[in-house]
Design a protein around this motif. Sequence first.
Motif, PDB file in Angstrom:
ATOM      1  N   TYR A 120       0.854  -1.186   0.000  1.00 25.00           N
ATOM      2  CA  TYR A 120       0.000   0.000   0.000  1.00 25.00           C
ATOM      3  C   TYR A 120       0.888   1.232   0.000  1.00 25.00           C
ATOM      4  N   LEU A 121       0.506   2.220  -0.798  1.00 21.01           N
ATOM      5  CA  LEU A 121       1.200   3.503  -0.815  1.00 21.01           C
ATOM      6  C   LEU A 121       0.159   4.605  -0.684  1.00 21.01           C
ATOM      7  N   GLU A 122       0.509   5.635   0.052  1.00 21.93           N
ATOM      8  CA  GLU A 122      -0.357   6.798   0.112  1.00 21.93           C
ATOM      9  C   GLU A 122       0.138   7.814  -0.897  1.00 21.93           C
ATOM     10  N   ASP A 128      -0.637  11.921  -2.175  1.00 20.09           N
ATOM     11  CA  ASP A 128      -1.344  13.200  -2.118  1.00 20.09           C
ATOM     12  C   ASP A 128      -1.604  13.617  -3.555  1.00 20.09           C
ATOM     13  N   THR A 139      -5.554  12.967   0.093  1.00 19.25           N
ATOM     14  CA  THR A 139      -4.720  11.778   0.291  1.00 19.25           C
ATOM     15  C   THR A 139      -5.514  10.531  -0.053  1.00 19.25           C
ATOM     16  N   LYS A 140      -4.945   9.699  -0.906  1.00 23.30           N
ATOM     17  CA  LYS A 140      -5.560   8.434  -1.311  1.00 23.30           C
ATOM     18  C   LYS A 140      -4.592   7.303  -0.987  1.00 23.30           C
ATOM     19  N   THR A 141      -5.120   6.163  -0.526  1.00 26.58           N
ATOM     20  CA  THR A 141      -4.308   4.980  -0.304  1.00 26.58           C
ATOM     21  C   THR A 141      -4.472   4.060  -1.503  1.00 26.58           C
ATOM     22  N   SER A 198      -3.562   0.483  -3.419  1.00 30.38           N
ATOM     23  CA  SER A 198      -3.199  -0.908  -3.170  1.00 30.38           C
ATOM     24  C   SER A 198      -2.543  -1.474  -4.431  1.00 30.38           C
TER      25      SER A 198
END
Length: 149
Positions: free
Chosen positions: A78-80, A82, A120-122, A124
């Motif tokens: 998982y990466l966040e 912006d 901010t979005k996570t 997958s």
Amino acid sequence: MKKLKTVWICLLCICMTACSNEFARLEYESDEKISRKEDHYSKSGSVSHSTDKEYSLKVSKFNGRQTIWNKRYGKDQYLEADISFRLSEGLAKIVHIDGEGNVTTVIECAPESSTDGFVTKTLSFKRGRNRLKIVGYDCKDIQLEMMFL
């Protein structure tokens, strides 16, 4: 007769201009077409910048689907990110495509839903190839910034 010919030529030009983005409108909801490896787009006035941690794009006009990020991972993660995404006309979205061709919308943008600042979005990412594409039609004055945290 010459006047009639001129009228027909003008009408043909208007039709061709109005229909030039029809491919983008038809493909906007097609996961099958979006997930293809090849891109299909028309754009003008484009400037982009890319590093491992950030991506920016400014486009005057855009129609179609274009890969903006492509990376292979050895394991699921998982990466966040912006994301700031604005446009003055049209409809556009950023989608994630995994190695199996599954398409997931990350963020969608219309003039009335442009972001104020960063969201901010996570994301997958699965093991293997992962791509991000911009998909849109009738788009004008796109401004996109993404920073991976």
